[in-house]
Design an enzyme around this catalytic site. Structure first.
Site, PDB file in Angstrom:
ATOM      1  N   GLU A 291      21.900 -47.997 -50.472  1.00 21.74           N
ATOM      2  CA  GLU A 291      21.379 -49.304 -51.423  1.00 21.74           C
ATOM      3  C   GLU A 291      21.498 -48.873 -53.130  1.00 21.74           C
ATOM      4  O   GLU A 291      21.642 -49.740 -53.832  1.00 21.74           O
ATOM      5  CB  GLU A 291      19.809 -49.329 -51.112  1.00 21.74           C
ATOM      6  CG  GLU A 291      19.732 -50.825 -51.313  1.00 21.74           C
ATOM      7  CD  GLU A 291      18.467 -51.235 -50.489  1.00 21.74           C
ATOM      8  OE1 GLU A 291      18.175 -51.719 -49.399  1.00 21.74           O
ATOM      9  OE2 GLU A 291      17.080 -50.665 -50.840  1.00 21.74           O
ATOM     10  N   HIS A 312      28.487 -33.527 -29.574  1.00 22.02           N
ATOM     11  CA  HIS A 312      28.827 -33.685 -28.220  1.00 22.02           C
ATOM     12  C   HIS A 312      29.151 -35.351 -28.423  1.00 22.02           C
ATOM     13  O   HIS A 312      29.054 -35.967 -27.136  1.00 22.02           O
ATOM     14  CB  HIS A 312      27.902 -33.455 -27.210  1.00 22.02           C
ATOM     15  CG  HIS A 312      27.668 -31.956 -27.111  1.00 22.02           C
ATOM     16  ND1 HIS A 312      28.563 -31.240 -25.990  1.00 22.02           N
ATOM     17  CD2 HIS A 312      26.840 -31.138 -27.747  1.00 22.02           C
ATOM     18  CE1 HIS A 312      28.087 -29.875 -26.326  1.00 22.02           C
ATOM     19  NE2 HIS A 312      27.207 -29.781 -27.380  1.00 22.02           N
ATOM     20  N   LYS A 426      20.107 -62.832 -46.858  1.00 22.38           N
ATOM     21  CA  LYS A 426      18.692 -63.362 -46.904  1.00 22.38           C
ATOM     22  C   LYS A 426      18.937 -64.898 -47.080  1.00 22.38           C
ATOM     23  O   LYS A 426      18.279 -65.998 -46.424  1.00 22.38           O
ATOM     24  CB  LYS A 426      17.706 -62.996 -47.719  1.00 22.38           C
ATOM     25  CG  LYS A 426      17.214 -61.558 -47.631  1.00 22.38           C
ATOM     26  CD  LYS A 426      16.395 -61.284 -48.728  1.00 22.38           C
ATOM     27  CE  LYS A 426      15.793 -59.858 -48.795  1.00 22.38           C
ATOM     28  NZ  LYS A 426      15.084 -59.384 -49.876  1.00 22.38           N
TER      29      LYS A 426
HETATM   30  O1  PA5 Z   1      14.527 -50.042 -51.870  1.00 26.86           O
HETATM   31  C1  PA5 Z   1      14.215 -51.165 -52.033  1.00 26.86           C
HETATM   32  O2  PA5 Z   1      13.760 -51.639 -53.066  1.00 26.86           O
HETATM   33  C2  PA5 Z   1      14.178 -52.018 -50.626  1.00 26.86           C
HETATM   34  O3  PA5 Z   1      14.573 -51.322 -49.566  1.00 26.86           O
HETATM   35  C3  PA5 Z   1      12.941 -52.553 -50.282  1.00 26.86           C
HETATM   36  O4  PA5 Z   1      11.879 -51.429 -50.216  1.00 26.86           O
HETATM   37  C4  PA5 Z   1      12.817 -53.296 -49.105  1.00 26.86           C
HETATM   38  O5  PA5 Z   1      13.631 -54.600 -49.353  1.00 26.86           O
HETATM   39  C5  PA5 Z   1      11.228 -53.876 -48.955  1.00 26.86           C
HETATM   40  O6  PA5 Z   1      10.722 -54.735 -49.839  1.00 26.86           O
HETATM   41  P1  PA5 Z   1       9.277 -54.982 -50.182  1.00 26.86           P
HETATM   42  O7  PA5 Z   1       8.499 -53.588 -50.509  1.00 26.86           O
HETATM   43  O8  PA5 Z   1       9.332 -55.784 -51.398  1.00 26.86           O
HETATM   44  O9  PA5 Z   1       8.863 -55.701 -48.974  1.00 26.86           O
END
Ligand code: PA5
Length: 454
Positions: A291, A312, A426
Site C-alpha cells: 500500500e 513444497h 469502493k
Molecule cells: O493503511 C491504511 O490506511 C488502510 O489499510 C486502513 O487501515 C484501512 O483501510 C482501514 O481504514 P480505517 O481504519 O479507516 O477503517
C-alpha cells in the site's frame, strides 16, 4: 543492543557494489526528510517518534481496560481491516501458543482473540455469531475513518448481537472503540452511546498504527507485554535515527539492497519465514509495503512464503520460474521452545543421524540450504535476523520495517503514506450497492457489467 542484523552479501553477483552504494546519499536525504518532515505525506509522520513519546498513562489505561475485558470475556472480537487489523493480528499470532484454543482452560487466563470486519463473507460472520452464542465476549471496533464498510457492517451485526444478549447497558460495557478523536461515524456513535474509546492519532496512518491503541489494546488483552513491545520499537528508533553511517543502519542497508535489485528488474520481493507463527507478520509487511509503494506505475510487488511448508508448493517456481524475484529471509536465531529428535533403535526411517538434534537446527539447515539453492537458481537474497520472537524483538522489527518503508518510498519518489488506489473498488462497490449519491455511476457500471439497470 542491536536486535536486527541485515546481511546483503548474497546480492553480490546480481547487482554490483557501487550500484548499492549509490543509494546511500539518497537514503540519507530520505532520513532527513522523515525527521524534518519535509517529504511527501509529511503530515503522517507521527509514528516516527511515537514509541519514545508513548505516554505511560496511555499504556496503563490500555492495561486496565485489558484486565476488565479479561474478567468479563472469554472471547474478544477485534473488528477492523487493513492497518486497523493486520498489526494486532501479526503480533498476537507471533506470540501466542499455536494451539491455545485446545489448551485446558486453566492454563489460559486470557480470552481467545477472534477477528471480524476483515472480509465480507456471510459464512464467516454467521459462523462467528454461532460461536459467540456460547461465550461471554467483548468487542474492539477499530476504524480510524470510522466509515470503512467491512468493519462497519461487522460492527452493526455484533452490536446488535451484544445488545440482544446483554441488554443496552451490558453491551456498552463490552464495546471499546478505537477511532479518530473527533471525526467519523464511529466517533459520533461512541460519544452518543458512551463507549470507552481509544484514539488513533491524526498523524499516523492505518498501516503505521500497530504501536498505537489500534494494536496495543488487542495485544494487551491477549496477555502480552505492550511495554516491552514499545520499548523494542523505541530502541530501534534510537538506533535508526542516530546512525550516521549506512553500515550502522540496517534499514539503510535493506533499502539500498532492495532498490538496487528492483533497478535490475527484480520487481518481486518474497518475504520468507521459516516460522509459521510469523505468517501474519508477513501479511502485515505485505500491506505495509504494497500500500505504501505500489503507485504511479511503480513499486516492488511484495509477496511472502512460509517455509518449509511452501518449499513444497512455491519452491519449484522460486527455484526455476521467471527470474524477476528476490528474497528477503526473516531468520530467527533461537526458538522459544525446545524439542529434541529422539533416537530410535529400529531406525527404519533412517533418521538416527539426527538423533539428539533439536528441530530448530534442522529448520536452520533447511533455511541455509534453500538460500544457497535459490542463489544458484538466480534468486538473490537479503537476510534479516532477529534473536528470538518476543515482544521486544517484534517491536524492534515492526519499527525497522516501518522506517525502511518510508525511506524506500522516498527513494522511489512516491508518497508512502497515502493509498489513493484503494478508492477505485469502493467507488464501484458503492455504485453497485446503490449507495445514495452514486446513481450516475451505478447506471454506467451496471451497463458495463451487463446487469439490470435499476
Ligand atoms: O493503511 C491504511 O490506511 C488502510 O489499510 C486502513 O487501515 C484501512 O483501510 C482501514 O481504514 P480505517 O481504519 O479507516 O477503517
Amino acid at each position: 543492543m542491536n536486535p536486527i542484523k541485515v546481511n546483503i552479501k548474497n546480492i553480490n553477483g546480481f547487482v554490483d557494489h557501487q550500484k548499492v552504494d549509490s543509494y546511500y546519499p539518497k537514503i540519507s536525504g530520505s532520513v532527513q526528510a522523515v525527521l524534518n518532515k519535509t517529504g511527501a505525506g509529511k503530515e503522517f509522520l507521527g509514528w516516527v517518534t511515537l514509541p519514545e513519546n508513548t505516554d505511560v498513562r496511555l499504556l496503563e489505561d490500555i492495561q486496565a481496560t485489558a484486565v476488565k475485558i479479561r474478567q468479563m470475556a472469554d472471547v474478544f472480537v477485534v473488528i477492523g481491516i487493513g492497518g486497523s487489523y493486520l498489526g494486532a493480528r501479526a503480533v498476537i499470532e507471533a506470540l501466542k501458543h499455536q494451539f491455545d484454543q485446545l489448551l485446558p482452560s486453566k492454563k489460559s487466563n486470557h480470552p481467545v482473540i477472534l477477528y471480524a470486519g476483515q472480509n465480507l463473507s456471510e459464512d464467516y460472520l454467521s459462523s462467528l455469531l454461532e460461536v459467540l452464542d456460547y461465550h461471554d465476549y467483548a468487542v474492539n471496533v477499530i476504524s480510524k475513518s470510522g466509515t470503512t464498510t467491512e468493519p462497519a457492517i461487522a460492527f452493526r451485526i455484533l452490536k446488535n448481537h451484544l445488545e440482544k444478549k446483554y441488554g443496552p447497558d451490558g453491551a456498552r460495557e463490552r464495546i471499546i472503540a478505537t477511532t479518530d478523536h473527533s471525526r467519523g461515524a464511529l466517533r459520533k456513535l461512541s460519544d452518543k452511546l458512551g463507549y470507552k474509546t481509544f484514539i488513533v492519532p491524526d498523524d499516523i496512518g492505518g498501516r503505521y498504527s500497530v504501536l498505537t491503541p489500534v494494536g496495543l489494546l488487542p495485544v494487551a488483552v491477549a496477555g502480552f507485554d505492550i511495554k516491552a513491545l514499545v520499548e523494542g520499537a523505541s530502541d530501534m528508533a534510537g538506533q535508526l535515527i542516530t546512525a550516521q553511517q549506512p553500515e550502522n543502519n540496517p534499514a539503510a542497508q535493506y533499502v539500498a539492497a532492495r532498490n538496487a535489485l528492483y533497478d535490475q528488474g527484480k520487481f518481486i520481493e518474497i518475504l520468507v519465514t521459516y516460522q509459521p507463527n510469523l505468517y501474519y507478520l508477513t501479511e502485515w509487511w505485505k500491506q505495509l509495503y504494497g500500500e505504501s509503494e505500489g503507485k504511479a506505475g511503480k513499486g516492488i510487488f511484495p509477496a511472502a512464503v512460509t517455509n518449509t511448508t511452501d518449499l513444497h508448493s512455491m519452491g519449484q517456481y522460486i527455484q526455476e520460474g521467471e527470474r524477476k524475484l528476490f528474497e528477503t529471509v526473516l531468520s530467527v536465531n533461537e526458538p522459544s521452545r525446545k524439542l529434541i529428535i529422539p533416537d530410535d533403535k529400529e531406525n527404519s526411517d533412517q533418521l538416527n543421524y539426527l538423533s539428539g538434534k533439536n528441530i530448530h537446527f534442522v529448520n536452520q539447515m533447511a533455511e541455509k540450504g534453500t538460500i544457497l539453492a535459490h542463489l544458484d537458481g538466480g534468486v538473490p537474497c537479503i537476510e534479516i535476523t532477529i534473536p528470538k520472537i518476543d515482544e521486544y524483538n517484534l517491536g524492534a522489527l515492526i519499527y525497522f520495517f516501518e522506517f525502511a518503508c518510508a525511506l524506500s518510498g522516498y527513494v522511489l519518489g512516491i508518497n508512502p503514506f497515502d493509498q489513493p488506489g484503494v478508492e477505485a473498488y469502493k467507488k464501484n462497490m458503492f455504485a453497485l450497492l446503490g449507495k445514495p449519491g452514486s446513481e450516475v455511476e451505478s447506471k454506467i457500471i451496471r451497463e458495463r457489467l451487463g446487469m439490470k439497470v435499476v
